[in-house]
Design a protein around this motif. Structure first.
Motif, PDB file in Angstrom:
ATOM      1  N   PRO A 144      -6.145   6.212  -0.502  1.00 47.68           N
ATOM      2  CA  PRO A 144      -5.712   6.227   0.904  1.00 47.68           C
ATOM      3  C   PRO A 144      -6.698   5.567   1.847  1.00 47.68           C
ATOM      4  O   PRO A 144      -6.292   4.913   2.816  1.00 47.68           O
ATOM      5  CB  PRO A 144      -5.551   7.720   1.213  1.00 47.68           C
ATOM      6  CG  PRO A 144      -6.332   8.443   0.176  1.00 47.68           C
ATOM      7  CD  PRO A 144      -6.253   7.586  -1.043  1.00 47.68           C
ATOM      8  N   LEU A 145      -7.992   5.704   1.604  1.00 46.94           N
ATOM      9  CA  LEU A 145      -8.972   5.102   2.496  1.00 46.94           C
ATOM     10  C   LEU A 145      -8.834   3.585   2.533  1.00 46.94           C
ATOM     11  O   LEU A 145      -8.824   2.972   3.609  1.00 46.94           O
ATOM     12  CB  LEU A 145     -10.394   5.489   2.051  1.00 46.94           C
ATOM     13  CG  LEU A 145     -10.837   6.922   2.359  1.00 46.94           C
ATOM     14  CD1 LEU A 145     -12.188   7.205   1.716  1.00 46.94           C
ATOM     15  CD2 LEU A 145     -10.917   7.159   3.861  1.00 46.94           C
ATOM     16  N   VAL A 146      -8.720   2.970   1.376  1.00 52.97           N
ATOM     17  CA  VAL A 146      -8.641   1.513   1.326  1.00 52.97           C
ATOM     18  C   VAL A 146      -7.252   1.020   1.725  1.00 52.97           C
ATOM     19  O   VAL A 146      -7.113   0.055   2.484  1.00 52.97           O
ATOM     20  CB  VAL A 146      -9.021   0.996  -0.076  1.00 52.97           C
ATOM     21  CG1 VAL A 146      -8.993  -0.522  -0.112  1.00 52.97           C
ATOM     22  CG2 VAL A 146     -10.414   1.493  -0.463  1.00 52.97           C
ATOM     23  N   ILE A 147      -6.204   1.687   1.241  1.00 51.07           N
ATOM     24  CA  ILE A 147      -4.834   1.264   1.575  1.00 51.07           C
ATOM     25  C   ILE A 147      -4.606   1.310   3.078  1.00 51.07           C
ATOM     26  O   ILE A 147      -4.201   0.315   3.699  1.00 51.07           O
ATOM     27  CB  ILE A 147      -3.796   2.156   0.855  1.00 51.07           C
ATOM     28  CG1 ILE A 147      -3.793   1.889  -0.644  1.00 51.07           C
ATOM     29  CG2 ILE A 147      -2.391   1.905   1.425  1.00 51.07           C
ATOM     30  CD1 ILE A 147      -2.962   2.878  -1.441  1.00 51.07           C
ATOM     31  N   LEU A 148      -4.855   2.470   3.674  1.00 51.38           N
ATOM     32  CA  LEU A 148      -4.563   2.639   5.099  1.00 51.38           C
ATOM     33  C   LEU A 148      -5.539   1.852   5.968  1.00 51.38           C
ATOM     34  O   LEU A 148      -5.158   1.303   7.007  1.00 51.38           O
ATOM     35  CB  LEU A 148      -4.580   4.117   5.461  1.00 51.38           C
ATOM     36  CG  LEU A 148      -3.523   4.977   4.741  1.00 51.38           C
ATOM     37  CD1 LEU A 148      -3.681   6.438   5.108  1.00 51.38           C
ATOM     38  CD2 LEU A 148      -2.112   4.498   5.067  1.00 51.38           C
ATOM     39  N   GLY A 149      -6.791   1.775   5.531  1.00 50.83           N
ATOM     40  CA  GLY A 149      -7.777   1.024   6.309  1.00 50.83           C
ATOM     41  C   GLY A 149      -7.449  -0.459   6.358  1.00 50.83           C
ATOM     42  O   GLY A 149      -7.438  -1.079   7.439  1.00 50.83           O
ATOM     43  N   PHE A 150      -7.183  -1.066   5.212  1.00 50.30           N
ATOM     44  CA  PHE A 150      -6.882  -2.498   5.173  1.00 50.30           C
ATOM     45  C   PHE A 150      -5.518  -2.808   5.795  1.00 50.30           C
ATOM     46  O   PHE A 150      -5.329  -3.868   6.392  1.00 50.30           O
ATOM     47  CB  PHE A 150      -6.940  -3.002   3.735  1.00 50.30           C
ATOM     48  CG  PHE A 150      -8.336  -3.177   3.200  1.00 50.30           C
ATOM     49  CD1 PHE A 150      -9.443  -2.827   3.967  1.00 50.30           C
ATOM     50  CD2 PHE A 150      -8.562  -3.680   1.935  1.00 50.30           C
ATOM     51  CE1 PHE A 150     -10.737  -2.981   3.491  1.00 50.30           C
ATOM     52  CE2 PHE A 150      -9.855  -3.849   1.442  1.00 50.30           C
ATOM     53  CZ  PHE A 150     -10.940  -3.488   2.225  1.00 50.30           C
ATOM     54  N   THR A 151      -4.550  -1.883   5.657  1.00 53.85           N
ATOM     55  CA  THR A 151      -3.244  -2.090   6.294  1.00 53.85           C
ATOM     56  C   THR A 151      -3.379  -2.072   7.805  1.00 53.85           C
ATOM     57  O   THR A 151      -2.795  -2.907   8.507  1.00 53.85           O
ATOM     58  CB  THR A 151      -2.250  -1.005   5.849  1.00 53.85           C
ATOM     59  OG1 THR A 151      -2.061  -1.086   4.435  1.00 53.85           O
ATOM     60  CG2 THR A 151      -0.898  -1.180   6.537  1.00 53.85           C
TER      61      THR A 151
END
Length: 567
Positions: A428-435
């Motif tokens: 979630p950290l990488v998915i939501l951050g980069f999105t």
């Protein structure tokens, strides 16, 4: 929805359940390093590999050494593949005379295949030479899959061993899985595909006259060999841009069924192997039951939505389900099933375009990946990802009764819980951050084909697929740019190795623990209550984490559709 469609879905699950124990037995033999019937032929090859590499397969490794060797192996493969792709234009095996890839595309592709993601920001037939497909990509299809299974074996040993300091030998695990599992099956599989009409040749193309009298060049290549391991190893990278919707990759309804079965069969078998490894096969069946419940729920929603179709088109007099983006050879049921299979596993192969699904029909493949691809999951990655959720589930159960939780005879303490949370939080950290970053930057907003909720879904799906090491796409995103190739490559690396290292630390910690026998106060981890808790933990964590982003994307898209609004 039709009875024929449901028959296909139930037949698919039934065949897999019948194969679970036989596949699990074979995997357990490899897990223990025992001889198999194939050792008569391949045993000398295995020993030759060890001799050339200077490896002692009996010399076991602690979790740190296991992790370091795994990382060095994968970094070396990534650098090698990057070089092959950059030098493609001057290397042999290039009948079309294709140029080398740009630096950002070569980086993205090398990371993609190293991490078992197989995200493709390119059209395979117009970008990759035969040599690049075989030497740069197909090798990764074998070795990234073997790495995943080896890592699952390492975690199994963590649960199964008592007061141990080692979790196996990475080189022995990868070699045995490749030689005695992936390679033999893929030889037979490729021959089946060739007999079904899938090409296998070094020729670049053949010129033909079409029925309309037009001269057309039909691209060929070593397709069957890549197709077999692409599916069995849950890789997903297509020889052609259309992937498994292309008749040269997936020509018939039978090949379509076999491809779906091959995506799941090792994942099913590994659950039984885990139960056997810890001395109680019911543990494996309990995990598989939770996986199958989540899978069938996803299939039901996707099939229902795609069969219902688009109400806006219905009002215009176009009746029926949603056939946009689907092959008429397969229809709605087989396409919906394939989409859930490929995203429940970390495969990424597609026989229909997810961007053309209805809003909720396309949300389920997206949500499958966001759950961590633990619904069967990729080869190895699915079971070790699910066991991380199992650690959290027994921790929650322990809080309920006020005692230190146990799972398959091992005390689950603060160290294991913290490491499991660390591994699960990466997604979630990488998915939501980069999105979020791509939804506000000019370079990110230049990618989506659509505006509004669906355009947001295209960005969200891309980073979800990359971090989840899936590789499928909504296909509406223009990703072959320095921005997306670079950021998606970083996301893939985080999603693979920032989960693996904490998982191996858990394996090392568990292996060092003594066995704790069950008592009257132990929480049972084989019955219906445990299966329900597992399903609940997976859904609650996924729902709480990703529901806001889903509300902005596919859910808003669905509400707009039923109001008759088009973007």
């Amino acid at each position: 929805m039709t009875l024929q469609g449901w028959f296909l879905i139930l037949l698919f699950v039934g065949i897999l359940l019948a194969l679970t124990k036989p596949v699990g037995l074979w995997l357990h033999a490899l897990y223990e390093g025992r001889r198999t019937p194939l050792h008569v032929v391949l045993g000398p090859v295995e020993r030759g590999f060890y001799k050339i590499a200077g490896i002692d397969p009996a010399a076991e490794q602690g979790w740190r050494r296991y992790a370091v060797h795994m990382l060095l192996f994968n970094v070396s493969l990534m650098v090698f593949t990057y070089a092959v792709l950059r030098l493609q234009g001057v290397l042999p095996g290039n009948p079309q005379g294709l140029a080398g890839l740009s630096p950002h595309l070569a980086f993205n592709t090398a990371v993609s295949f190293t991490t078992n993601t197989n995200w493709q920001s390119y059209g395979g037939e117009s970008t990759m030479s035969n040599l690049s497909q075989m030497l740069g990509l197909t090798i990764h299809n074998f070795l990234s899959a073997a790495t995943g299974i080896a890592l699952a074996f390492a975690l199994f040993r963590g649960f199964a061993r008592r007061s141990a300091t080692t979790i196996g030998n990475f080189w022995a695990d990868v070699t045995r899985v490749t030689l005695y599992l992936l390679l033999p099956i893929c030889i037979v599989y490729a021959l089946f595909l060739i007999a079904s009409g899938v090409p296998q040749t070094m020729a670049g193309a053949v010129d033909v006259n079409t029925l309309e009298g037009v001269r057309q060049s039909i691209l060929l290549g070593p397709i069957a060999s890549q197709e077999a391991i692409k599916m069995l190893g849950t890789n997903g990278g297509g020889f052609f841009n259309a992937n498994s919707a292309h008749p040269f990759e997936n020509p018939t309804a039978l090949t379509n069924l076999v491809q779906m079965l091959s995506i799941f069969v090792i994942g099913f078998g590994l659950t039984w192997t885990f139960g056997k490894a810890v001395g109680n096969t019911r543990q494996g069946w309990a995990i598989l039951s939770a996986m199958v419940i989540l899978f069938l729920a996803g299939v039901t929603v996707t099939y229902w939505q795609e069969a219902a179709g688009n109400p806006i088109l219905h009002e215009l007099g176009v009746a029926g389900g949603n056939m946009e983006g689907k092959e008429v050879r397969f229809g709605i049921a087989a396409s919906a099933l394939f989409s859930v299979v490929t995203t429940a596993a970390s495969c990424g192969a597609v026989n229909s375009m997810h961007d053309s699904f209805t809003a909720l029909g396309g949300m389920i493949p997206l949500f499958n990946i966001q759950l961590g691809e633990v619904v069967i999951g990729g080869v190895g990655a699915g079971i070790y990802g699910f066991l991380l959720f199992a650690i959290l589930a027994v921790f929650v159960a322990g809080l309920m009764v006020g005692r230190t939780p146990e799972y398959v005879g091992k005390k689950i303490e603060a160290r294991e819980v913290k490491l499991a949370v660390l591994a699960i939080a990466v997604l979630p950290l990488v998915i939501l951050g980069f999105t979020a970053l791509s939804s506000v930057l000019e370079q990110g907003l230049a990618g989506p084909l659509n505006k509004g909720p669906h355009g947001f879904s295209e960005i969200l799906y891309a980073f979800t697929s990359a971090v989840g090491n899936n590789g499928s796409a909504f296909a509406g995103l223009t990703a072959n740019t320095p921005y997306y190739n670079g950021l998606l490559g970083i996301a893939m690396w985080f999603g693979r190795f920032f989960v693996i290292v904490p998982m191996l630390a858990i394996a090392g910690s568990l292996a060092a623990k003594k066995y704790t026998p069950e008592s009257a106060g132990s929480f049972p981890t084989t019955g219906g209550l445990w299966v329900g808790l597992l399903v609940g933990i997976v859904l609650i964590l996924g729902g709480l984490t990703f529901l806001p982003s889903l509300a902005l994307g596919p859910i808003a898209d669905h509400l707009s559709m039923i109001r008759g609004q088009l973007f």
